[in-house]
Design a protein around this motif. Structure first.
Motif, PDB file in Angstrom:
ATOM      1  N   ALA A 164       9.902  -4.186  75.003  1.00 52.11           N
ATOM      2  CA  ALA A 164      10.871  -5.222  75.371  1.00 52.11           C
ATOM      3  C   ALA A 164      11.980  -4.655  76.249  1.00 52.11           C
ATOM      4  N   LEU A 165      12.417  -3.435  75.957  1.00 49.86           N
ATOM      5  CA  LEU A 165      13.484  -2.820  76.758  1.00 49.86           C
ATOM      6  C   LEU A 165      12.980  -2.393  78.129  1.00 49.86           C
ATOM      7  N   VAL A 166      11.763  -1.860  78.178  1.00 50.44           N
ATOM      8  CA  VAL A 166      11.188  -1.478  79.471  1.00 50.44           C
ATOM      9  C   VAL A 166      11.005  -2.720  80.335  1.00 50.44           C
ATOM     10  N   TRP A 167      10.500  -3.789  79.730  1.00 48.38           N
ATOM     11  CA  TRP A 167      10.334  -5.056  80.467  1.00 48.38           C
ATOM     12  C   TRP A 167      11.668  -5.517  81.034  1.00 48.38           C
ATOM     13  N   ARG A 168      12.690  -5.521  80.192  1.00 48.27           N
ATOM     14  CA  ARG A 168      14.027  -5.964  80.647  1.00 48.27           C
ATOM     15  C   ARG A 168      14.503  -5.135  81.832  1.00 48.27           C
ATOM     16  N   ASP A 169      14.364  -3.819  81.727  1.00 48.95           N
ATOM     17  CA  ASP A 169      14.857  -2.942  82.792  1.00 48.95           C
ATOM     18  C   ASP A 169      14.062  -3.131  84.082  1.00 48.95           C
ATOM     19  N   LEU A 170      12.737  -3.234  83.971  1.00 43.74           N
ATOM     20  CA  LEU A 170      11.922  -3.426  85.172  1.00 43.74           C
ATOM     21  C   LEU A 170      12.172  -4.796  85.791  1.00 43.74           C
ATOM     22  N   TRP A 171      12.354  -5.796  84.956  1.00 47.30           N
ATOM     23  CA  TRP A 171      12.646  -7.147  85.440  1.00 47.30           C
ATOM     24  C   TRP A 171      13.943  -7.154  86.250  1.00 47.30           C
ATOM     25  N   MET A 172      14.970  -6.535  85.711  1.00 46.14           N
ATOM     26  CA  MET A 172      16.252  -6.474  86.414  1.00 46.14           C
ATOM     27  C   MET A 172      16.165  -5.587  87.656  1.00 46.14           C
ATOM     28  N   LEU A 173      15.407  -4.494  87.553  1.00 48.88           N
ATOM     29  CA  LEU A 173      15.244  -3.609  88.692  1.00 48.88           C
ATOM     30  C   LEU A 173      14.514  -4.324  89.824  1.00 48.88           C
ATOM     31  N   GLU A 174      13.454  -5.046  89.492  1.00 44.67           N
ATOM     32  CA  GLU A 174      12.724  -5.783  90.520  1.00 44.67           C
ATOM     33  C   GLU A 174      13.630  -6.781  91.222  1.00 44.67           C
ATOM     34  N   ASP A 175      14.471  -7.456  90.469  1.00 50.72           N
ATOM     35  CA  ASP A 175      15.393  -8.415  91.057  1.00 50.72           C
ATOM     36  C   ASP A 175      16.302  -7.737  92.075  1.00 50.72           C
ATOM     37  N   GLY A 176      16.844  -6.563  91.726  1.00 49.83           N
ATOM     38  CA  GLY A 176      17.696  -5.821  92.649  1.00 49.83           C
ATOM     39  C   GLY A 176      16.951  -5.351  93.874  1.00 49.83           C
ATOM     40  N   LEU A 177      15.706  -4.915  93.685  1.00 50.84           N
ATOM     41  CA  LEU A 177      14.905  -4.443  94.819  1.00 50.84           C
ATOM     42  C   LEU A 177      14.564  -5.583  95.768  1.00 50.84           C
ATOM     43  N   LEU A 178      14.241  -6.751  95.215  1.00 49.22           N
ATOM     44  CA  LEU A 178      13.922  -7.896  96.070  1.00 49.22           C
ATOM     45  C   LEU A 178      15.124  -8.291  96.916  1.00 49.22           C
ATOM     46  N   GLU A 179      16.292  -8.284  96.304  1.00 50.06           N
ATOM     47  CA  GLU A 179      17.507  -8.624  97.057  1.00 50.06           C
ATOM     48  C   GLU A 179      17.754  -7.614  98.162  1.00 50.06           C
ATOM     49  N   LEU A 180      17.537  -6.338  97.858  1.00 48.62           N
ATOM     50  CA  LEU A 180      17.745  -5.272  98.834  1.00 48.62           C
ATOM     51  C   LEU A 180      16.719  -5.380  99.972  1.00 48.62           C
ATOM     52  N   ALA A 181      15.489  -5.739  99.631  1.00 50.44           N
ATOM     53  CA  ALA A 181      14.450  -5.881 100.647  1.00 50.44           C
ATOM     54  C   ALA A 181      14.775  -7.015 101.609  1.00 50.44           C
ATOM     55  N   VAL A 182      15.266  -8.116 101.098  1.00 48.77           N
ATOM     56  CA  VAL A 182      15.630  -9.246 101.952  1.00 48.77           C
ATOM     57  C   VAL A 182      16.797  -8.879 102.848  1.00 48.77           C
ATOM     58  N   ARG A 183      17.793  -8.202 102.284  1.00 54.93           N
ATOM     59  CA  ARG A 183      18.980  -7.852 103.058  1.00 54.93           C
ATOM     60  C   ARG A 183      18.640  -6.918 104.213  1.00 54.93           C
ATOM     61  N   HIS A 184      17.680  -6.043 103.992  1.00 51.81           N
ATOM     62  CA  HIS A 184      17.331  -5.064 105.024  1.00 51.81           C
ATOM     63  C   HIS A 184      15.929  -5.328 105.593  1.00 51.81           C
ATOM     64  N   ARG A 185      15.557  -6.587 105.618  1.00 47.62           N
ATOM     65  CA  ARG A 185      14.235  -6.998 106.087  1.00 47.62           C
ATOM     66  C   ARG A 185      13.907  -6.424 107.459  1.00 47.62           C
ATOM     67  N   LEU A 186      14.898  -6.371 108.360  1.00 45.76           N
ATOM     68  CA  LEU A 186      14.672  -5.889 109.722  1.00 45.76           C
ATOM     69  C   LEU A 186      15.605  -4.730 110.091  1.00 45.76           C
ATOM     70  N   THR A 187      16.078  -3.984 109.091  1.00 48.23           N
ATOM     71  CA  THR A 187      16.902  -2.810 109.361  1.00 48.23           C
ATOM     72  C   THR A 187      15.980  -1.656 109.738  1.00 48.23           C
ATOM     73  N   PRO A 188      15.986  -1.208 111.019  1.00 44.30           N
ATOM     74  CA  PRO A 188      15.006  -0.198 111.441  1.00 44.30           C
ATOM     75  C   PRO A 188      15.323   1.192 110.915  1.00 44.30           C
ATOM     76  N   MET A 189      14.269   1.906 110.586  1.00 45.04           N
ATOM     77  CA  MET A 189      14.385   3.298 110.180  1.00 45.04           C
ATOM     78  C   MET A 189      13.078   3.990 110.534  1.00 45.04           C
ATOM     79  N   ALA A 190      13.073   5.289 110.464  1.00 39.19           N
ATOM     80  CA  ALA A 190      11.845   6.043 110.732  1.00 39.19           C
ATOM     81  C   ALA A 190      10.907   5.966 109.540  1.00 39.19           C
ATOM     82  N   GLY A 191       9.678   5.540 109.808  1.00 43.53           N
ATOM     83  CA  GLY A 191       8.645   5.753 108.819  1.00 43.53           C
ATOM     84  C   GLY A 191       8.241   7.214 108.885  1.00 43.53           C
TER      85      GLY A 191
END
Length: 447
Positions: free
Chosen positions: A124-151
């Motif tokens: 239950a705790l791992v689920w909670r942490d991953l759920w919240m982490l995914e939410d933060g990552l999705l927000e970060l991905a949208v914010r930097h959707r087209l922020t260029p960097m070196a692959g």
């Protein structure tokens, strides 16, 4: 009491959490064993195996502060895993009720079921942490959707990507772990009631009714057959946790690498009181990132140990489930520490788009230029010409554009100023859309 780093007053915060300690403390372990014993008695009364009055007296033990030291002393005297506690509980019960506690059960009925309750709490705790982490990552991905960097490939700058593309890859992986946790839940959360060798012969024709009532009272599934010697459930859960934490380590490892000052694209959030080095005041170390990677190594090691317990001998083999008593709590402490740190890392992550743009370098458009020239010359011929041109520019210190004058058209040379992110943005959108649809049918609660 604090000989292990998990329990260290000084370092414990790096190896466990207050929640993991609450699950696996000695007091909690004994209380969990007692709860299993109580629910077993209630189920036995429900099935007419012991008197209802005895079950009620046994249930009243919930209000008693159990003497841990006395239980420990009797455990040493009897050299039996649970008899010390049972003797103490019998002394606390009146009359014949003392004869009905732990009635027809064996060690693994209590400890395996208790371990499943631990697994449920940790999951239950791992689920909670991953759920919240995914939410933060999705927000970060949208914010930097087209922020260029070196692959980067083989540790070297390659073609451009967006930072959102990198983050969306992390989010997509975390999302798959949430799916795995959901899919495995009913497989792992089953009770154990097998008696001496798993057949429940002690209880005659009421055996399976008793097992069903026992599992129901603990809100656990009922197995088809006793799993005294089948340890795949614990091993599977442990390996999934190891995968989850290794994914967190992948994120942390990227931050660790990209925080290097010569790169400087990402950085952990640092408090003013944080000291990087007592001899090099300029340093700002990626402490959280390196700790997550360290914890992931230890989780994988314990998951490997727990795989060894699958090789059981006959119907009961204490060498295996006693190994779990050590390896499983350690794995869970380390995993919950890592998942907590990963949430902290992502929520405070500092992103420097200027550094990302600067680090694209002179090869940023090479794939884009290769694509344009391939249409005219053919892919392999264009690749050979460009590889020679880039080597000449690098070794002779000549401007790349000047070297390319003889082999590229003016239209093709115009491609040098373009930063082509390919389908980065579209892939970010797909990850986000898929996650949003999946999360609409989930909650932040595992159970």
């Amino acid at each position: 009491m604090d000989s292990h780093l998990i329990d260290s007053t000084i370092f414990g915060h790096q190896w466990a959490t207050s929640e993991s300690r609450a699950i696996f403390s000695e007091k909690s372990r004994v209380a969990r064993w007692l709860e299993v014993v109580i629910e077993l008695a209630q189920a036995q009364a429900e099935c007419g195996i012991i008197p209802g009055d005895s079950a009620e007296k046994i249930s009243q033990l919930r209000t008693v502060a159990l003497p841990i030291e006395e239980i420990a002393e009797r455990t040493r005297q009897t050299s039996h895993s649970t008899l010390g506690m049972i003797q103490v509980l019998r002394d606390l019960l009146p009359g014949t009720s003392a004869e009905h506690i732990y009635y027809g059960a064996t060690v693994q009925d209590i400890t395996d079921t208790s371990q499943v309750l631990e697994l449920r709490a940790v999951g239950a705790l791992v689920w909670r942490d991953l759920w919240m982490l995914e939410d933060g990552l999705l927000e970060l991905a949208v914010r930097h959707r087209l922020t260029p960097m070196a692959g980067r490939t083989h540790g070297q700058p390659g073609a451009p990507i967006s930072f959102g593309f990198k983050v969306a890859s992390w989010a997509d992986e975390v999302g798959r772990h949430l799916q795995r946790l959901s899919e495995g839940r009913n497989r792992w959360l089953v009770g154990q009631l097998g008696g001496a060798v798993g057949t429940l012969a002690f209880f005659g024709d009421r055996a399976l009714d008793l097992r069903a009532a026992f599992c129901r009272r603990l809100s656990l599934g009922e197995p088809n057959i006793a799993w005294l010697s089948a340890r795949d459930r614990v091993a599977e859960f442990s390996h999934l946790i190891a995968m989850c934490v290794s994914s967190l380590a992948r994120i942390a490892n990227e931050v660790y690498a990209l925080q290097r000052r010569e790169i400087g694209e990402l950085a952990e959030k640092a408090r003013a009181s944080t000291v990087g080095s007592i001899t090099m005041p300029h340093k700002r170390n990626p402490e959280v990132s390196e700790q997550i990677v360290t914890l992931a190594r230890l989780v994988r090691a314990q998951a490997s140990v727990l795989t060894d317990t699958l090789v059981h001998e006959h119907e009961r083999d204490g060498r295996n489930w006693k190994t779990e008593w050590v390896a499983f709590p350690e794995l869970c402490h380390f995993a919950l520490a890592a998942s907590s740190m990963a949430r902290e890392l992502v929520s405070g992550l500092e992103v420097d788009p200027t550094a990302m743009s600067r680090n694209l370098g002179f090869g940023a458009s090479s794939e884009h230029l290769l694509s344009a020239m391939s249409a005219r010359l053919g892919k392999h011929r264009a690749q050979g010409l460009l590889q020679d041109a880039y080597r000449e520019a690098r070794e002779d210190g000549r401007p790349l554009r000047a070297v390319l004058q003889g082999i590229a058209t003016q239209a093709e040379l115009a491609e040098l100023s373009d930063v082509d992110l390919g389908a980065s943005g579209a892939m970010v959108d797909r990850v986000v859309d898929t996650a949003v649809r999946r999360r609409a049918s989930e909650t932040g609660q595992w159970l």
